[in-house]
Design an enzyme around this catalytic site. Structure first.
Site, PDB file in Angstrom:
ATOM      1  N   PHE A 126       0.952  -1.371  -0.548  1.00 47.47           N
ATOM      2  CA  PHE A 126      -0.208  -0.169   0.386  1.00 47.47           C
ATOM      3  C   PHE A 126       0.644   1.093  -0.265  1.00 47.47           C
ATOM      4  O   PHE A 126       2.195   1.484   1.128  1.00 47.47           O
ATOM      5  CB  PHE A 126      -0.754   0.002   1.021  1.00 47.47           C
ATOM      6  N   LEU A 128       0.796   5.459  -0.354  1.00 44.52           N
ATOM      7  CA  LEU A 128      -0.081   6.379   0.169  1.00 44.52           C
ATOM      8  C   LEU A 128       0.956   7.572   0.297  1.00 44.52           C
ATOM      9  O   LEU A 128       0.822   8.457  -0.412  1.00 44.52           O
ATOM     10  CB  LEU A 128      -1.284   6.702   1.523  1.00 44.52           C
ATOM     11  N   PRO A 131       7.237  11.413   1.034  1.00 48.44           N
ATOM     12  CA  PRO A 131       8.451  11.971   1.943  1.00 48.44           C
ATOM     13  C   PRO A 131       8.163  13.473   2.240  1.00 48.44           C
ATOM     14  O   PRO A 131       8.767  13.284   3.822  1.00 48.44           O
ATOM     15  CB  PRO A 131       9.650  12.429   0.361  1.00 48.44           C
ATOM     16  N   GLU A 369       0.098   4.001   9.740  1.00 48.09           N
ATOM     17  CA  GLU A 369      -1.119   4.014   9.464  1.00 48.09           C
ATOM     18  C   GLU A 369      -1.879   4.916  10.716  1.00 48.09           C
ATOM     19  O   GLU A 369      -3.024   4.857  10.432  1.00 48.09           O
ATOM     20  CB  GLU A 369      -1.629   2.510   9.899  1.00 48.09           C
TER      21      GLU A 369
END
Ligand code: CAA
Length: 388
Positions: A126, A128, A131, A369
């Site tokens: 995953f 998403l 930087p 997360e």
């Protein structure tokens, strides 16, 4: 622990025991070495696939086990008790990419990816964060431009768990134009495979904990993705990612419960063996109070986690409940591992015992997360929402 308060069914006990055996035989003997060398053992993925651990939430028609969320989280906790690195691989794969394809994918995408993902032949990841887009995930800048039957992607993704071993990476990229930015509603979700030209694995992070789980940067240099790899609608990728992170956060909460339980079990055993002032240290109230607080918080985390999981399976809105579970469980993991190191004293600070690894592994559950601060924002926003 005397009681986990979950009242497991026969099937759940069977799956828990299978996960416990797998972790004991296939991971426990090696984990100190993998942690020391930051080594990821690829054969673990196939072994987990063979046992069904990578298709726990995938329906049987796509070769998964089609289990409910609670049963999946019970298995995940067992793996995390032994090794949080293997647990994060399992959590990300089951909670994010497979669920996104299942919920938002076409029949063709489901048939193309899900059976291989359930069998452990295609590991999911995953992507998403970037930087310069972490907590502010909607500020991501990886750009996707539609050209004929393809999308052309340019940009860099950060902190991608298993990104150098994955066969399907759900990647969020901007589909709006630099002249007409649409914020969170200008982002698409793409299924990226590593064979696509322009896909590059960048820096592998040298981490404090979870050292047996690779975390990498990915760079897309005019990466050409077939349009058939776009998930759902081109402007909805951020919303899909947020919805899926509700599953992801439950997985991380289960991982945190596992880490905290491992700390509690190690400290309980050590407090019985270790003698000071002519008696086992567990006879001192200072130690008893620590163990009592650890046990209480582990039980409370698990109870909150499974209440959220059951509500999710009933189809309720669990945005707040999943953030609460993740927040409380990750802070419990940090609390319990800190107490365990304290109970072990000097021996807690060296690698001869497992608690220093647990302490290092626990920290990231408060970060990835969604940090604890982001979970509090989600919880507070939902609270205001209720009182609007
Ligand atoms: N379900 C459905 N829709 C949702 C949603 C959810 N859970 N969360 C947000 N949305 C929708 C909103 O309703 C909104 O829709 P509208 O345009 O209709 O209003 C849209 O998405 C944008 O949401 P927000 O306005 O809330 O967006 P925001 O920019 O204020 O951000 C945030 C909200 C909670 C801070 C979010 O950015 C966030 O969760 N940040 C943390 C990022 C994160 O968790 N990253 C983890 C990366 S994965 C990882 O750790 C790596 C790994 O491999 C382990």
């Amino acid at each position: 622990m005397k009681s986990d308060l979950l009242n497991l069914t026969e099937d759940q006990r069977t799956i828990r025991d299978l996960a416990r055996e797998f972790a004991k035989n296939e991971i426990a003997p090696y984990i100190a070495e993998w942690d020391e060398n930051a080594y990821f053992e690829p054969s673990i993925v196939q072994k987990m696939g063979d046992l069904g651990f990578l298709g726990m939430l995938i329906p049987e028609e796509y070769e998964g086990l089609g289990l409910d969320t609670s049963t999946y989280l019970i298995a995940l906790e067992e793996i995390a008790v032994v090794d949080a690195s293997t647990a994060v691989l399992m959590s990300v794969h089951n909670s994010l990419p497979t669920q996104m394809i299942l919920r938002f994918g076409t029949d063709e995408q489901k048939n193309r990816f899900l059976p291989g993902m359930a069998r452990g032949e295609i590991l999911g990841a995953f992507a998403l964060s970037e930087p310069d887009a972490g907590s502010d995930a909607a500020a991501l800048t990886t750009q996707a431009v539609h050209e004929g039957d393809e999308w052309v992607l340019n940009g860099t993704k950060s902190w991608v768990t298993s990104g150098n071993h994955a066969g399907a990476i759900i990647t969020m990229a901007r589909t709006d134009t630099p002249r007409d930015r649409k914020g969170a509603r200008g982002i698409g979700a793409f299924i990226i495979t590593p064979d696509l030209p322009g896909f590059h694995v960048g820096k592998k992070e040298d981490k404090l904990g979870l050292r047996a789980s690779p975390t990498v940067q990915l760079t897309f240099d005019n990466l050409r993705v077939p349009a058939t790899n776009l998930l759902g609608l081109p402007h909805m990728g951020f919303v899909y990612a947020m919805q899926s992170l509700e599953n992801g956060r439950l997985g991380i909460a289960a991982q945190a419960v596992g880490i905290a339980r491992a700390a509690l079990e190690a400290a309980t055993a050590y407090a019985a063996e270790r003698h000071q002032f002519d008696r086992p240290i567990r006879e001192f109230q200072a130690i008893q109070f620590k163990l009592a607080d650890m046990a209480t918080r582990v039980a409370a985390s698990r109870t909150l986690l499974h209440a959220a999981a059951r509500a999710k399976d009933r189809g309720e809105n669990v945005k707040q409940a999943t953030s609460m579970a993740k927040l409380f469980a990750s802070e419990t993991a940090m609390f319990a591992t800190n107490q365990a190191v304290q109970i072990f004293g000097g021996y807690g600070y060296v690698k001869d015992y497992p608690v220093e690894r647990l302490f290092r592994d626990a920290k990231v559950t408060e970060i990835y997360e969604g940090t604890s601060e982001i979970q509090r924002i989600v919880i507070a926003r939902e609270q205001y929402h209720e009182h609007r």
